[in-house]
Scaffold this active site. Structure first.
Site, short mmCIF file in Angstrom:
data_model
loop_
_atom_site.label_atom_id
_atom_site.label_comp_id
_atom_site.label_asym_id
_atom_site.label_seq_id
_atom_site.Cartn_x
_atom_site.Cartn_y
_atom_site.Cartn_z
CG ASP A 81 8.62 92.36 37.64
OD1 ASP A 81 8.65 91.39 36.61
OD2 ASP A 81 9.35 93.45 37.60
CG ASP A 82 5.77 88.86 33.22
OD1 ASP A 82 4.56 89.23 33.29
OD2 ASP A 82 6.52 88.72 32.46
CE LYS A 157 11.10 95.09 35.19
NZ LYS A 157 11.63 94.00 36.19
CG ASP A 159 10.59 93.24 30.54
OD1 ASP A 159 11.72 93.56 30.01
OD2 ASP A 159 10.50 92.45 31.50
CB SER A 191 13.40 97.23 30.01
OG SER A 191 12.79 96.72 31.17
NE ARG A 216 17.61 95.97 35.03
CZ ARG A 216 17.04 94.91 34.83
NH1 ARG A 216 15.68 94.63 34.93
NH2 ARG A 216 17.68 94.03 34.47
CG ASP A 220 16.24 90.42 34.33
OD1 ASP A 220 16.32 91.33 33.77
OD2 ASP A 220 15.16 89.46 34.30
#
Ligand SMILES: *[C@@H]1O[C@H](CO)[C@@H](O)[C@H](O)[C@H]1NC(C)=O
Ligand SMILES: *[C@@H]1O[C@H](CO)[C@@H](O)[C@H](O)[C@H]1NC(C)=O
Length: 408
Positions: A81-82, A157, A159, A191, A216, A220
């Site tokens: 992830d980030d 993913k 965002d 997202s 999403r 979160d």
């Protein structure tokens, strides 16, 4: 015969292309592991060498997935992830991994994950910066898509921090095209609808499902039961809209499984697992597989619950009943005319008896009734006519899940 087969092939491919993004991926909800909820943006490898966002963490998780049965159960993606990137792009304008935390680079990490029979996911952001303040992809979509493909990334993913929400319905599809143009099938997680919801814009789910494999749509998940409940509430409130676009290739994503972390009890963990299964949700764990205790591991490896999650119909379950005693029932249509149900308890009292009939739950009529199997506890419950009473004991903030198959 050949003609008929050709006809069938055309029909089948038509059916598939009407639904989600046409990249051949996520025909059932993707399963795997993702760093965010459990490890966040921990970049302090000096003091927390085992828990910081670096290549070791992802290699450790890949090893655990293979050696502890997760891969065999269907968990496949290892997702960064980030906070993986360097704060600066390289001289050619490409994203690069933080050199101290990923000394071998992402390509080598992808090679390692692939050598273990797994797939690698990564994270970027549609805006000028990621949520954690790392370089965003705005103005760099093509080069970033190419970079990920060159590295051998299998899932992305994207965002939506530091971005103009109004440009997302055009900008996310631009990334879909850029990913497609690389020629590498990359599962695309968007997202976009979550940021639209937060800006009080009604997401165009048809467009989203055409451009994203999973998306999403709500805030979160946090390490708390309350957070799980809020997500379930949102899915109940929006269930008709969300269920309409759940199909092979395109799935709503209520966010990660927090089973085995600090907050959920064993009963609550069973409940999250059952609910994510009935929702046809991606099963992306965010936990520490190196230290997870056996009772949580067992819940994550429940083959019957996973099989319902992975049912090829891709349909999302819906809430069909709520009772005065804080129970609710969710049902989902499966392939071969079978159905699954979750009796989900929000009670804070004691274990309680819940009685119902399949007729009450609106199960379709069958000539010989249904064979019923308790998938939470892995035991057959016997055969039931539509109007026969089924009785369950449901624990507070717990769930019972069962599958009903028409008797042939
Ligand atoms: C998407 O791509 C089109 C065509 O290249 C371009 O005109 C448009 O500005 C892009 N939109 C966004 C939001 O990136
Ligand atoms: C690109 O899109 C085409 C048409 O939708 C599809 O057939 C193809 O499989 C896609 N390729 C990749 C790599 O996603």
């Amino acid at each position: 015969m050949v003609k008929m087969l050709q006809c069938l092939v055309v029909l089948v491919s038509l059916v598939v292309s009407v639904h989600g993004l046409d990249n051949g991926l996520a025909l059932t909800p993707p399963m795997g592991w993702m760093s965010w909820e459990r490890f966040r943006c921990n970049i302090d490898c000096k003091n927390q060498p085992n828990d910081c966002i670096g290549e070791k963490l992802f290699m450790d998780m890949a090893d655990r997935m293979v050696e502890d049965g997760f891969k065999d159960a269907g968990y496949e993606y290892v997702n960064i992830d980030d906070c993986w990137a360097s704060k600066e792009r390289d001289s050619a304008g490409k994203l690069q991994a933080d050199p101290d935390r990923f000394p071998s680079g992402i390509k080598k990490l992808a090679d390692y994950v692939h050598s273990r029979g797994l797939k690698l996911g990564i994270y970027n952001d549609f805006g000028t910066k990621t949520c954690g303040g790392y370089p965003g992809s705005l103005g760099h979509l093509e080069v970033d898509a190419k970079t990920f493909a060159e590295w051998g990334v299998d899932m992305l993913k994207m965002d939506g921090c530091y971005a103009d929400v109004k440009t997302m319905p055009q900008g996310y599809p631009n990334m879909t095209k850029a990913l497609n143009a690389t020629g590498r099938p990359i599962l695309f997680s968007c997202s976009w609808p979550d940021y639209e919801r937060a800006s009080k814009i009604q997401p165009d789910y048809k467009l989203i499902a055409k451009n994203c494999n999973i998306w999403r749509n709500y805030i979160d998940i946090q390490d708390s039961w309350d957070s799980v409940l809020k997500i379930i509430d949102y899915y109940a409130q929006e269930q008709d809209t969300l269920a309409a676009v759940s199909a092979p290739g395109s799935f709503n994503d209520p966010d990660m499984l927090i089973i085995g972390d600090f907050s959920l009890s064993v009963e609550q963990a069973k409940a999250q697992m059952a609910m994510w299964s009935i929702l046809a949700a991606p099963m992306l764990m965010s936990n520490d597989l190196r230290t997870i205790s056996p009772e949580f591991r067992e819940i994550l490896l429940n083959k019957e619950v996973i099989q319902i999650n992975q049912d090829p119909s891709g349909k999302m379950g819906k809430r069909v009943m709520q009772t005065q005693s804080h129970m609710e029932v969710w049902t989902r249509e499966l392939s071969s005319n079978a159905l699954a149900a979750v009796i989900f308890s929000r009670s804070q009292s004691a274990p309680a008896i819940f009685e119902t009939t399949l007729e009450n739950l609106k199960f379709p009529t069958t000539s010989k009734g249904y064979s019923v199997f308790d998938v939470t506890d892995n035991k057959p419950l016997g055969n039931y006519a539509l109007n026969e009473t089924l009785s369950f004991i449901v624990n507070p903030s717990g769930a019972v899940m069962f599958k009903a198959t028409p008797i042939a």
